[in-house]
Design a protein around this motif. Sequence first.
Motif, PDB file in Angstrom:
ATOM      1  N   TYR A   7       0.895  -1.168   0.000  1.00 51.33           N
ATOM      2  CA  TYR A   7       0.000   0.000   0.000  1.00 51.33           C
ATOM      3  C   TYR A   7       0.922   1.202   0.000  1.00 51.33           C
ATOM      4  O   TYR A   7       1.610   1.435   0.993  1.00 51.33           O
ATOM      5  CB  TYR A   7      -0.879   0.018   1.255  1.00 51.33           C
ATOM      6  CG  TYR A   7      -1.853  -1.135   1.331  1.00 51.33           C
ATOM      7  CD1 TYR A   7      -2.919  -1.239   0.442  1.00 51.33           C
ATOM      8  CD2 TYR A   7      -1.715  -2.115   2.315  1.00 51.33           C
ATOM      9  CE1 TYR A   7      -3.811  -2.294   0.519  1.00 51.33           C
ATOM     10  CE2 TYR A   7      -2.614  -3.169   2.404  1.00 51.33           C
ATOM     11  CZ  TYR A   7      -3.661  -3.253   1.505  1.00 51.33           C
ATOM     12  OH  TYR A   7      -4.544  -4.282   1.580  1.00 51.33           O
ATOM     13  N   ASN A  13      -4.088  -9.235  14.153  1.00 52.56           N
ATOM     14  CA  ASN A  13      -4.721  -8.196  13.352  1.00 52.56           C
ATOM     15  C   ASN A  13      -3.688  -7.345  12.643  1.00 52.56           C
ATOM     16  O   ASN A  13      -2.712  -6.935  13.255  1.00 52.56           O
ATOM     17  CB  ASN A  13      -5.533  -7.264  14.276  1.00 52.56           C
ATOM     18  CG  ASN A  13      -7.007  -7.430  14.052  1.00 52.56           C
ATOM     19  OD1 ASN A  13      -7.429  -7.737  12.928  1.00 52.56           O
ATOM     20  ND2 ASN A  13      -7.779  -7.228  15.082  1.00 52.56           N
ATOM     21  N   GLY A  14      -3.882  -7.109  11.350  1.00 54.77           N
ATOM     22  CA  GLY A  14      -2.951  -6.272  10.606  1.00 54.77           C
ATOM     23  C   GLY A  14      -1.743  -7.037  10.090  1.00 54.77           C
ATOM     24  O   GLY A  14      -0.840  -6.450   9.496  1.00 54.77           O
ATOM     25  N   ALA A  15      -1.701  -8.346  10.276  1.00 53.40           N
ATOM     26  CA  ALA A  15      -0.553  -9.161   9.843  1.00 53.40           C
ATOM     27  C   ALA A  15      -0.444  -9.239   8.319  1.00 53.40           C
ATOM     28  O   ALA A  15       0.616  -9.545   7.785  1.00 53.40           O
ATOM     29  CB  ALA A  15      -0.665 -10.565  10.418  1.00 53.40           C
ATOM     30  N   GLY A  16      -1.580  -8.978   7.626  1.00 54.56           N
ATOM     31  CA  GLY A  16      -1.552  -9.017   6.164  1.00 54.56           C
ATOM     32  C   GLY A  16      -2.347 -10.159   5.560  1.00 54.56           C
ATOM     33  O   GLY A  16      -2.243 -10.428   4.353  1.00 54.56           O
ATOM     34  N   LYS A  17      -3.185 -10.816   6.343  1.00 57.70           N
ATOM     35  CA  LYS A  17      -3.942 -11.980   5.867  1.00 57.70           C
ATOM     36  C   LYS A  17      -4.903 -11.602   4.731  1.00 57.70           C
ATOM     37  O   LYS A  17      -4.906 -12.230   3.673  1.00 57.70           O
ATOM     38  CB  LYS A  17      -4.717 -12.627   7.035  1.00 57.70           C
ATOM     39  CG  LYS A  17      -3.831 -13.026   8.216  1.00 57.70           C
ATOM     40  CD  LYS A  17      -4.623 -13.647   9.354  1.00 57.70           C
ATOM     41  CE  LYS A  17      -5.643 -12.723  10.005  1.00 57.70           C
ATOM     42  NZ  LYS A  17      -5.055 -11.586  10.750  1.00 57.70           N
ATOM     43  N   SER A  18      -5.713 -10.563   4.965  1.00 54.51           N
ATOM     44  CA  SER A  18      -6.679 -10.154   3.936  1.00 54.51           C
ATOM     45  C   SER A  18      -5.964  -9.615   2.703  1.00 54.51           C
ATOM     46  O   SER A  18      -6.389  -9.857   1.571  1.00 54.51           O
ATOM     47  CB  SER A  18      -7.641  -9.084   4.487  1.00 54.51           C
ATOM     48  OG  SER A  18      -8.444  -9.634   5.511  1.00 54.51           O
ATOM     49  N   THR A  19      -4.877  -8.891   2.920  1.00 52.55           N
ATOM     50  CA  THR A  19      -4.111  -8.353   1.788  1.00 52.55           C
ATOM     51  C   THR A  19      -3.510  -9.488   0.959  1.00 52.55           C
ATOM     52  O   THR A  19      -3.481  -9.422  -0.273  1.00 52.55           O
ATOM     53  CB  THR A  19      -2.992  -7.416   2.302  1.00 52.55           C
ATOM     54  OG1 THR A  19      -3.586  -6.407   3.134  1.00 52.55           O
ATOM     55  CG2 THR A  19      -2.252  -6.755   1.150  1.00 52.55           C
ATOM     56  N   ALA A  21       2.576  -4.613   2.990  1.00 51.84           N
ATOM     57  CA  ALA A  21       1.630  -5.269   3.910  1.00 51.84           C
ATOM     58  C   ALA A  21       1.806  -6.782   3.833  1.00 51.84           C
ATOM     59  O   ALA A  21       1.537  -7.509   4.793  1.00 51.84           O
ATOM     60  CB  ALA A  21       0.199  -4.874   3.570  1.00 51.84           C
TER      61      ALA A  21
HETATM   62  N1  LIG Z   1      -6.555  -0.253   1.846  1.00 54.18           N
HETATM   63  C1  LIG Z   1      -5.464  -0.117   2.620  1.00 54.18           C
HETATM   64  N2  LIG Z   1      -4.648   0.963   2.508  1.00 54.18           N
HETATM   65  C2  LIG Z   1      -3.546   1.082   3.276  1.00 54.18           C
HETATM   66  N3  LIG Z   1      -3.157   0.191   4.208  1.00 54.18           N
HETATM   67  C3  LIG Z   1      -3.927  -0.892   4.374  1.00 54.18           C
HETATM   68  C4  LIG Z   1      -5.124  -1.109   3.592  1.00 54.18           C
HETATM   69  N4  LIG Z   1      -5.679  -2.285   3.986  1.00 54.18           N
HETATM   70  C5  LIG Z   1      -4.885  -2.773   4.950  1.00 54.18           C
HETATM   71  N5  LIG Z   1      -3.843  -1.955   5.188  1.00 54.18           N
HETATM   72  C6  LIG Z   1      -2.750  -2.178   6.142  1.00 54.18           C
HETATM   73  O1  LIG Z   1      -2.042  -3.334   5.717  1.00 54.18           O
HETATM   74  C7  LIG Z   1      -1.709  -4.154   6.840  1.00 54.18           C
HETATM   75  C8  LIG Z   1      -2.332  -5.522   6.687  1.00 54.18           C
HETATM   76  O2  LIG Z   1      -3.753  -5.429   6.770  1.00 54.18           O
HETATM   77  P1  LIG Z   1      -4.715  -6.663   6.542  1.00 54.18           P
HETATM   78  O3  LIG Z   1      -4.284  -7.377   5.340  1.00 54.18           O
HETATM   79  O4  LIG Z   1      -6.108  -6.161   6.583  1.00 54.18           O
HETATM   80  O5  LIG Z   1      -4.401  -7.546   7.834  1.00 54.18           O
HETATM   81  P2  LIG Z   1      -5.248  -8.743   8.491  1.00 54.18           P
HETATM   82  O6  LIG Z   1      -6.263  -9.195   7.508  1.00 54.18           O
HETATM   83  O7  LIG Z   1      -4.219  -9.762   8.820  1.00 54.18           O
HETATM   84  O8  LIG Z   1      -5.860  -8.182   9.744  1.00 54.18           O
HETATM   85  C9  LIG Z   1      -2.179  -3.393   8.078  1.00 54.18           C
HETATM   86  O9  LIG Z   1      -1.097  -2.639   8.573  1.00 54.18           O
HETATM   87  C10 LIG Z   1      -3.254  -2.490   7.534  1.00 54.18           C
HETATM   88  O10 LIG Z   1      -3.366  -1.328   8.314  1.00 54.18           O
END
Ligand SMILES: Nc1ncnc2c1ncn2[C@@H]1O[C@H](COP(=O)(O)OP(=O)(O)O)[C@@H](O)[C@H]1O
Length: 239
Positions: free
Chosen positions: A15, A40-46, A20
Amino acid sequence: MLKPIFEVTGLTVQYGGVKAVDGVTLSLQPGQIRGLIGPNGAGKSTLIDGISGRRRPAAGSVSLDGTDITRFGVLERRRLGLSRSFQRTSIFAGMGVREQVELAAVKVGATDPERDCHDSLAELGLLDVAELTAGELGYGEQRRLDLALALVGSPSVLLLDEPMAGLTVPESLELAQHLKKLANERGVSVLLVEHDMEVVFGVSDRITVLELGKVLAEGVPSEVRANPRVREAYLGSAA
Ligand SMILES: Nc1ncnc2c1ncn2[C@@H]1O[C@H](COP(=O)(O)OP(=O)(O)O)[C@@H](O)[C@H]1O
Ligand SMILES: [Mg+2]
């Protein structure tokens, strides 16, 4: 050892300038369930976004059944058998259950959408409520509808981002049983993001632990559970 059906190699998703997801490698064998955990925030969804084609990776590759799909679009991947559900539900509340599952089947290019829809609803135990609108379903049924939508077109790989979120423990365990059945009987491979440790350690063949975008640990559940770095970074004394 079997050849993996699905491989992610050195995947990096940014990002802006922030990584991420940072050089993640993992694979799935046919019919294997891999849990993906991490704080939380580890990057799983990303990572799921990078794999499914929703977000373009800065580096690395994704391959499905020997084909490099790193540059393919979301729908193209979906038609090739890579399917995902979302952390937030993707159902249409005002539309009929059967109607939207059949529409999804058409969209992914199923040869017999009607039958595909029926099979998918049957698999998730939703035939009894097929004529209701999605909004009329209970929450647990809505989560199963999410999964039914992801299942049309007989995908070989399912990417599931917290499909059990908000479910009661018995509902979560029921959904976990559906996943096990899909993996064992249909040979579907599953990458499962789930924060309930009991569910994820119970249902997964292997587990990948992410921390700050990197793989902290990987292995069978007992190995991961016993890993001191994992215990320290994530599981805490509760493990
Ligand atoms: N759309 C976005 N823009 C900028 N940063 C993002 C965005 N989505 C997630 N992040 C950041 O990327 C990192 C990983 O997020 P995410 O993949 O949602 O983690 P998880 O699913 O493991 O909780 C976090 O630091 C989050 O704040
Ligand atoms: Mg997430």
